[in-house]
Scaffold this active site. Structure first.
Site, mmCIF file in Angstrom:
data_model
loop_
_atom_site.group_PDB
_atom_site.id
_atom_site.type_symbol
_atom_site.label_atom_id
_atom_site.label_comp_id
_atom_site.label_asym_id
_atom_site.label_seq_id
_atom_site.Cartn_x
_atom_site.Cartn_y
_atom_site.Cartn_z
ATOM 1 N N ALA A 8 0.845 -1.190 0.000
ATOM 2 C CA ALA A 8 0.000 0.000 0.000
ATOM 3 C C ALA A 8 0.883 1.243 0.000
ATOM 4 C CB ALA A 8 -0.909 0.015 1.228
ATOM 5 N N CYS A 9 0.752 2.061 -1.036
ATOM 6 C CA CYS A 9 1.523 3.307 -1.096
ATOM 7 C C CYS A 9 0.605 4.487 -0.788
ATOM 8 C CB CYS A 9 2.211 3.470 -2.448
ATOM 9 S SG CYS A 9 1.100 3.740 -3.842
ATOM 10 N N THR A 10 1.200 5.670 -0.696
ATOM 11 C CA THR A 10 0.423 6.842 -0.303
ATOM 12 C C THR A 10 -0.687 7.165 -1.298
ATOM 13 O OG1 THR A 10 2.156 8.194 -1.283
ATOM 14 C CG2 THR A 10 2.185 7.962 1.097
ATOM 15 N N THR A 16 2.050 0.545 -5.266
ATOM 16 C CA THR A 16 1.349 -0.586 -4.657
ATOM 17 C C THR A 16 1.446 -1.818 -5.548
ATOM 18 O OG1 THR A 16 -0.198 0.874 -3.506
ATOM 19 C CG2 THR A 16 -0.910 -1.407 -3.850
#
Length: 105
Positions: A8-10, A16
């Site tokens: 999970a990225c920002t 992701t």
């Protein structure tokens, strides 16, 4: 060895899915089974089952944000890194996971 993970990225888009793909490929190349759940702008994909989590030797969280359902991994060995680590050095991350599991046996 069985590995599960969450990416999970920002923003929840590019990193992701890149982290997911690189981790799965690195694990397969090293002879391990790996399933990676993604959490992003379109929600949770490839959601890990309770059976997958229970069977896992270790959990890799490649995350830049707070993830939902983290409590599912309580009691498991966990390595948490930024998605950038999973993208740039997936093989080293898998090696580290193997080391952690072997040290705790």
């Amino acid at each position: 060895m069985k590995i599960v993970g969450v990416a999970a990225c920002t923003v929840g888009i590019a990193h992701t899915y890149i982290a997911q793909e690189k981790l799965e490929n690195a694990a397969k190349k090293a002879g391990h089974e790996m399933a990676v759940e993604t959490q992003g702008t379109i929600g949770v994909e490839n959601e890990l089952t309770p059976e997958q989590i229970a069977a896992a030797d270790i959990v890799i969280l490649a995350v830049d944000v707070k993830i939902s359902g983290r409590e599912r991994f309580d009691g498991k060995r966990i390595i948490q890194v930024p998605t950038e680590v999973a993208v740039k050095s997936p093989s080293k991350l898998i090696e580290k996971a193997v080391e952690v599991v072997e040290q705790s046996v």
